[in-house]
Design an enzyme around this catalytic site. Structure first.
Site, PDB file in Angstrom:
ATOM      1  N   ASN A 110      43.027  40.980  33.354  1.00 17.77           N
ATOM      2  CA  ASN A 110      42.127  40.665  34.470  1.00 17.77           C
ATOM      3  C   ASN A 110      40.713  40.469  33.965  1.00 17.77           C
ATOM      4  OD1 ASN A 110      40.007  42.674  35.768  1.00 17.77           O
ATOM      5  ND2 ASN A 110      41.587  43.963  34.830  1.00 17.77           N
ATOM      6  N   THR A 176      31.917  42.802  32.902  1.00 17.01           N
ATOM      7  CA  THR A 176      30.516  42.661  33.286  1.00 17.01           C
ATOM      8  C   THR A 176      29.722  42.666  31.981  1.00 17.01           C
ATOM      9  OG1 THR A 176      30.823  43.733  35.422  1.00 17.01           O
ATOM     10  CG2 THR A 176      28.586  43.731  34.533  1.00 17.01           C
ATOM     11  N   ASN A 243      40.009  52.630  30.192  1.00 19.30           N
ATOM     12  CA  ASN A 243      40.015  51.342  30.891  1.00 19.30           C
ATOM     13  C   ASN A 243      40.923  50.334  30.153  1.00 19.30           C
ATOM     14  OD1 ASN A 243      39.099  49.305  32.735  1.00 19.30           O
ATOM     15  ND2 ASN A 243      37.219  50.495  32.981  1.00 19.30           N
TER      16      ASN A 243
HETATM   17  C1  LIG Z   1      43.771  43.937  38.295  1.00 19.34           C
HETATM   18  C2  LIG Z   1      43.084  45.140  37.730  1.00 19.34           C
HETATM   19  C3  LIG Z   1      41.835  45.492  38.224  1.00 19.34           C
HETATM   20  C4  LIG Z   1      41.188  46.611  37.717  1.00 19.34           C
HETATM   21  N1  LIG Z   1      39.969  46.986  38.231  1.00 19.34           N
HETATM   22  C5  LIG Z   1      39.384  48.128  37.809  1.00 19.34           C
HETATM   23  C6  LIG Z   1      38.175  48.562  38.396  1.00 19.34           C
HETATM   24  O1  LIG Z   1      37.626  47.954  39.321  1.00 19.34           O
HETATM   25  N2  LIG Z   1      37.605  49.701  37.905  1.00 19.34           N
HETATM   26  C7  LIG Z   1      38.184  50.436  36.902  1.00 19.34           C
HETATM   27  O2  LIG Z   1      37.636  51.467  36.501  1.00 19.34           O
HETATM   28  N3  LIG Z   1      39.348  50.043  36.347  1.00 19.34           N
HETATM   29  C8  LIG Z   1      39.955  48.928  36.778  1.00 19.34           C
HETATM   30  N4  LIG Z   1      41.144  48.538  36.226  1.00 19.34           N
HETATM   31  C9  LIG Z   1      41.714  49.333  35.118  1.00 19.34           C
HETATM   32  C10 LIG Z   1      42.739  50.340  35.612  1.00 19.34           C
HETATM   33  O3  LIG Z   1      42.150  51.295  36.471  1.00 19.34           O
HETATM   34  C11 LIG Z   1      43.377  51.071  34.406  1.00 19.34           C
HETATM   35  O4  LIG Z   1      42.363  51.777  33.727  1.00 19.34           O
HETATM   36  C12 LIG Z   1      44.069  50.104  33.445  1.00 19.34           C
HETATM   37  O5  LIG Z   1      44.693  49.062  34.149  1.00 19.34           O
HETATM   38  C13 LIG Z   1      45.114  50.793  32.584  1.00 19.34           C
HETATM   39  O6  LIG Z   1      46.165  51.316  33.361  1.00 19.34           O
HETATM   40  P1  LIG Z   1      47.570  50.556  33.588  1.00 19.34           P
HETATM   41  O7  LIG Z   1      48.049  50.125  32.231  1.00 19.34           O
HETATM   42  O8  LIG Z   1      48.461  51.574  34.231  1.00 19.34           O
HETATM   43  O9  LIG Z   1      47.283  49.406  34.486  1.00 19.34           O
HETATM   44  C14 LIG Z   1      41.802  47.396  36.708  1.00 19.34           C
HETATM   45  C15 LIG Z   1      43.060  47.039  36.219  1.00 19.34           C
HETATM   46  C16 LIG Z   1      43.703  45.928  36.722  1.00 19.34           C
HETATM   47  C17 LIG Z   1      45.067  45.563  36.192  1.00 19.34           C
END
Ligand SMILES: Cc1cc2nc3c(=O)[nH]c(=O)nc-3n(C[C@H](O)[C@H](O)[C@H](O)COP(=O)(O)O)c2cc1C
Length: 363
Positions: A110, A176, A243
């Site tokens: 993303n 960002t 993240n």
């Molecule tokens: C589509 C998408 C949007 C995300 N937006 C944010 C966000 O706004 N703020 C944030 O701290 N992390 C954001 N993340 C990161 C997730 O919170 C997480 O840290 C990361 O995806 C790893 O976890 P996962 O492998 O289970 O997805 C986003 C992840 C995805 C996939």
């Protein structure tokens, strides 16, 4: 209901553009009849950051950025929900397309860039649900065009703390420009001093609200030394590791892997779990950790706990595995206790951390 959704709706959602599918999923959750969260086995209860959680499985921020469906998510069995990232002023984020599903790799990229309805809209929704209970944290960020990003975080903490179970300071989004520079020692020390002062001012008005720091998995171990030292020195309440990554593991096969942005999902697990263990050994129990990144099974969730997480969060795997994954993870945790691996989940926290830090670096 979860079973029906997983069998019928997910194949349809996966045929859509990922961002349209996500909007539809949020809409469905908003419209779904309100359900009380299923009662959890008491052995899954966790106390962390001064909060009592019914189970340690949370939904990571990014799924419900604008606090549209926190109670529906709690009703699905999550022990806690983190909404956001929320910015002070509304902003559109990057142009579409900006969200990519890597089906072959069970991953997501993303580059949303903090699309946010802004603090006013989110505060209104959070205030309206305040009496509903449940643990709902708010993840805060800075506006892209802000002249003083530290001031954005300070303002957000003061405004959001009264309606949030906890607040997460997100300085680790790769989307960002320049945001992650706040992770560097001199900037971070100044930022955390101001953040902790804001937290303590808000506590005088509204009672204590823990403030957590979410970091990138891409920092060097020297940078991690500094970050943990500063977080401990300034009295932050906890850290979230971590993240999305800007790295692209060589194992990726999907053609969308070339897209710019943060990678999440299964291929992130080895790096994120190693960074969690590295953080755990540096924190020395000073505060709890949330482990996030690539959790897609009960075994992966237990692996995070053994690497040092008191709580876990997930997002990407819900796209590929469905909502049934939450119950599967909780069942795996109880099965580990039934097998006698530990008397309680907290006994497992960090037991593999030292061994993990001695392994060769994950690619
Ligand atoms: C589509 C998408 C949007 C995300 N937006 C944010 C966000 O706004 N703020 C944030 O701290 N992390 C954001 N993340 C990161 C997730 O919170 C997480 O840290 C990361 O995806 C790893 O976890 P996962 O492998 O289970 O997805 C986003 C992840 C995805 C996939």
């Amino acid at each position: 209901m979860i079973g029906i959704f997983d069998r019928l709706a997910r194949p349809l959602l996966r045929a859509l553009d990922p961002e349209d599918a996500h909007r539809l999923a949020i809409k469905a959750l908003r419209l779904a009849p309100r359900r009380r969260p299923p009662a959890d086995d008491v052995r899954l209860a966790v106390r962390a950051f001064g909060l009592n959680l019914p189970n340690p499985v949370g939904i990571a921020p990014g799924f419900d950025k604008h606090a549209e469906a926190p109670d529906a998510l709690l009703g699905l069995g999550f022990g806690f929900v983190e909404i956001g990232t929320v910015t002070p002023r509304p902003q559109a984020g990057n142009p579409r397309p900006r969200l990519f599903r890597l089906d072959v790799d069970q991953a997501v990229i993303n580059r949303l860039g903090f699309n946010s309805e802004g603090e006013a809209a989110v505060l209104k929704r959070m205030a309206a649900r305040a009496a509903a209970g449940g643990i709902v944290g708010v993840n805060v960020g800075a506006n892209r065009d802000s002249g003083d990003r530290a001031a954005d975080y300070v303002r957000m903490i003061e405004h959001v703390a009264p309606v949030a179970s906890y607040v997460t300071v997100n300085i680790s989004s790769p989307n960002t420009p320049g945001l992650r520079d706040l992770q560097r020692a001199s900037a971070l020390d100044d930022l955390l001093a101001r953040i902790v002062a804001a937290r303590d001012r808000a506590a005088l008005r509204a009672g204590p609200t823990p403030v957590l720091l979410k970091i990138a998995p891409d920092v060097s171990l020297t940078e991690l030394d500094d970050m943990v030292g500063i977080a401990r020195g300034r009295g932050i309440d906890g850290m979230i590791v971590g993240n999305t990554t800007v790295l692209r593991p060589p194992t990726l096969r999907d053609r969308a892997a070339v897209e710019t942005g943060g990678l999440s999902g299964a291929p992130l697990y080895p790096l994120a779990t190693r960074m969690l263990a590295e953080t755990y050994v540096r924190v020395e129990g000073a505060f709890p950790l949330i482990g996030v990144g690539g959790i897609d099974s009960g075994a992966a969730a237990l692996g995070k706990i053994r690497a040092g997480a008191d709580l876990i969060q997930l997002y990407s795997a819900l796209v590929f595995r469905g909502l049934g994954l939450v119950a599967e993870i909780k069942a795996a945790m109880l099965a580990a206790l039934d097998r006698g691996e530990a008397g309680k989940l907290s006994d497992l926290v960090g037991i593999d951390a030292a061994a993990l830090t001695a392994e060769s670096w994950p690619v």
